[in-house]
Design a protein around this motif. Structure first.
Motif, PDB file in Angstrom:
ATOM      1  N   ALA A 119      18.830  -3.508   8.400  1.00 33.40           N
ATOM      2  CA  ALA A 119      17.730  -4.476   8.501  1.00 33.40           C
ATOM      3  C   ALA A 119      18.267  -5.836   8.923  1.00 33.40           C
ATOM      4  O   ALA A 119      17.673  -6.521   9.777  1.00 33.40           O
ATOM      5  N   GLU A 120      19.396  -6.256   8.335  1.00 37.93           N
ATOM      6  CA  GLU A 120      19.981  -7.558   8.670  1.00 37.93           C
ATOM      7  C   GLU A 120      20.427  -7.605  10.131  1.00 37.93           C
ATOM      8  O   GLU A 120      20.363  -8.666  10.769  1.00 37.93           O
ATOM      9  N   SER A 121      20.865  -6.470  10.663  1.00 36.76           N
ATOM     10  CA  SER A 121      21.381  -6.427  12.043  1.00 36.76           C
ATOM     11  C   SER A 121      20.293  -6.152  13.076  1.00 36.76           C
ATOM     12  O   SER A 121      20.557  -6.260  14.285  1.00 36.76           O
ATOM     13  N   ALA A 134       0.826  -1.207   0.000  1.00 37.50           N
ATOM     14  CA  ALA A 134       0.000   0.000   0.000  1.00 37.50           C
ATOM     15  C   ALA A 134       0.860   1.255   0.000  1.00 37.50           C
ATOM     16  O   ALA A 134       0.549   2.243  -0.674  1.00 37.50           O
ATOM     17  N   LEU A 135       1.949   1.224   0.742  1.00 40.22           N
ATOM     18  CA  LEU A 135       2.882   2.357   0.775  1.00 40.22           C
ATOM     19  C   LEU A 135       3.572   2.523  -0.570  1.00 40.22           C
ATOM     20  O   LEU A 135       3.731   3.641  -1.071  1.00 40.22           O
ATOM     21  N   HIS A 136       3.987   1.425  -1.176  1.00 42.29           N
ATOM     22  CA  HIS A 136       4.691   1.426  -2.458  1.00 42.29           C
ATOM     23  C   HIS A 136       3.792   1.947  -3.580  1.00 42.29           C
ATOM     24  O   HIS A 136       4.245   2.719  -4.440  1.00 42.29           O
ATOM     25  N   GLN A 137       2.543   1.558  -3.574  1.00 45.31           N
ATOM     26  CA  GLN A 137       1.619   1.923  -4.658  1.00 45.31           C
ATOM     27  C   GLN A 137       1.100   3.351  -4.536  1.00 45.31           C
ATOM     28  O   GLN A 137       0.625   3.927  -5.527  1.00 45.31           O
ATOM     29  N   VAL A 177      13.474  -4.854  11.666  1.00 45.68           N
ATOM     30  CA  VAL A 177      13.711  -5.187  10.259  1.00 45.68           C
ATOM     31  C   VAL A 177      12.726  -4.426   9.374  1.00 45.68           C
ATOM     32  O   VAL A 177      13.114  -3.797   8.376  1.00 45.68           O
ATOM     33  N   VAL A 178      11.453  -4.449   9.747  1.00 42.26           N
ATOM     34  CA  VAL A 178      10.408  -3.818   8.948  1.00 42.26           C
ATOM     35  C   VAL A 178      10.638  -2.312   8.837  1.00 42.26           C
ATOM     36  O   VAL A 178      10.376  -1.708   7.782  1.00 42.26           O
ATOM     37  N   TRP A 179      11.157  -1.706   9.878  1.00 41.25           N
ATOM     38  CA  TRP A 179      11.417  -0.259   9.847  1.00 41.25           C
ATOM     39  C   TRP A 179      12.336   0.101   8.680  1.00 41.25           C
ATOM     40  O   TRP A 179      12.081   1.068   7.943  1.00 41.25           O
ATOM     41  N   PHE A 180      13.386  -0.679   8.490  1.00 41.81           N
ATOM     42  CA  PHE A 180      14.342  -0.382   7.417  1.00 41.81           C
ATOM     43  C   PHE A 180      13.823  -0.832   6.052  1.00 41.81           C
ATOM     44  O   PHE A 180      14.117  -0.193   5.036  1.00 41.81           O
ATOM     45  N   LEU A 181      13.035  -1.902   6.015  1.00 39.04           N
ATOM     46  CA  LEU A 181      12.421  -2.310   4.745  1.00 39.04           C
ATOM     47  C   LEU A 181      11.445  -1.229   4.279  1.00 39.04           C
ATOM     48  O   LEU A 181      11.356  -0.936   3.076  1.00 39.04           O
ATOM     49  N   ARG A 182      10.734  -0.640   5.215  1.00 39.29           N
ATOM     50  CA  ARG A 182       9.810   0.449   4.887  1.00 39.29           C
ATOM     51  C   ARG A 182      10.565   1.615   4.259  1.00 39.29           C
ATOM     52  O   ARG A 182      10.100   2.211   3.275  1.00 39.29           O
ATOM     53  N   LEU A 215      13.269   1.494   2.535  1.00 36.44           N
ATOM     54  CA  LEU A 215      13.678   1.100   1.186  1.00 36.44           C
ATOM     55  C   LEU A 215      12.488   1.110   0.228  1.00 36.44           C
ATOM     56  O   LEU A 215      12.626   1.500  -0.940  1.00 36.44           O
ATOM     57  N   ILE A 216      11.324   0.696   0.694  1.00 38.52           N
ATOM     58  CA  ILE A 216      10.121   0.764  -0.133  1.00 38.52           C
ATOM     59  C   ILE A 216       9.819   2.216  -0.496  1.00 38.52           C
ATOM     60  O   ILE A 216       9.424   2.528  -1.635  1.00 38.52           O
ATOM     61  N   MET A 217      10.026   3.127   0.430  1.00 42.18           N
ATOM     62  CA  MET A 217       9.793   4.537   0.149  1.00 42.18           C
ATOM     63  C   MET A 217      10.764   5.060  -0.905  1.00 42.18           C
ATOM     64  O   MET A 217      10.395   5.896  -1.740  1.00 42.18           O
ATOM     65  N   LEU A 218      12.000   4.564  -0.886  1.00 41.90           N
ATOM     66  CA  LEU A 218      12.954   4.945  -1.931  1.00 41.90           C
ATOM     67  C   LEU A 218      12.515   4.399  -3.289  1.00 41.90           C
ATOM     68  O   LEU A 218      12.676   5.071  -4.315  1.00 41.90           O
ATOM     69  N   MET A 219      11.973   3.180  -3.294  1.00 37.61           N
ATOM     70  CA  MET A 219      11.452   2.627  -4.552  1.00 37.61           C
ATOM     71  C   MET A 219      10.314   3.490  -5.077  1.00 37.61           C
ATOM     72  O   MET A 219      10.238   3.785  -6.272  1.00 37.61           O
TER      73      MET A 219
END
Length: 211
Positions: free
Chosen positions: A139-141, A86-89, A148-153, A155-159
């Motif tokens: 995210a890995e650390s 939803a954030l990505h779209q 983990v989700v905080w950093f994936l979020r 990256l999704i925002m950068l996409m």
């Protein structure tokens, strides 16, 4: 058992996202309202389960995913995948979820992260890649799944912000989100993402010669 669960999670998330993506692009008010609820869930303010409960549990496939009350990892994987989609779209006019993985190679999260800084097959700009690598490493650390989700979020925002049209195989991504919650599988997920981020396949000589 784990492979059956990940496959079921992927099917459930993929079906929901295909329907939401179709509705969003057709400017369906119900689809847009659902995406707004899911986006609010992933924006860092915490989950409002009463807002998104029907979106998650209304058609929960008990036969394949079991009782959601007894499978918190599946619930977390599903809700996170839907929220990040939803954030990505958001505000995009092109679909961001890959829907045809039969004829094209699946776009993993690592491959999508590469697209933030370089076209597929092209060399990366080291300076541009540093911010992406820093977030992937963080995210890995991260000691918890929420971390983990905080950093994936991020990256999704950068996409979403990229001028490239970056799509992602959310079926596989949801499966990865489930595996990231199991210590003995999390390392394999990051190893695969690392490979997809850094590795550049050699040009296909046969295809080139055939032109």
């Amino acid at each position: 058992m784990t492979s059956d669960m990940t496959a079921a999670i992927g099917r459930y998330v993929n079906g929901k996202i295909i329907a939401l993506q179709r509705g969003f692009l057709a400017e369906n008010p119900a689809a847009r309202a659902t995406l707004a609820r899911l986006r609010a869930d992933i924006d860092g303010r915490g989950t409002n389960w009463m807002d998104i409960g029907n979106d998650l549990y209304g058609d929960w496939p008990t036969e394949s995913l079991g009782d959601p009350g007894r499978n918190p990892r599946a619930v977390a994987a599903v809700s996170t995948a839907l929220g990040l989609y939803a954030l990505h779209q958001q505000s995009k006019t092109t679909p961001v979820a890959q829907t045809d993985t039969q004829e094209t190679r699946s776009i993993s999260f690592g491959a999508a992260c590469r697209r933030i800084v370089a076209d597929t097959g092209a060399p990366m700009d080291d300076d541009a890649a540093k911010g992406v690598v820093r977030r992937l490493s963080a995210a890995e650390s991260a000691p918890t799944f929420d971390g983990v989700v905080w950093f994936l979020r991020a990256l999704i925002m950068l996409m979403r912000a990229s001028k490239r049209n970056i799509s992602l195989d959310y079926r596989q991504f949801a499966q990865d989100l489930y595996l990231l919650q199991i210590p003995e599988y999390a390392d394999q997920v990051f190893q695969r993402w690392s490979c997809d981020f850094y590795y550049r396949p050699a040009p296909n000589k046969t295809a080139r010669q055939a032109r």
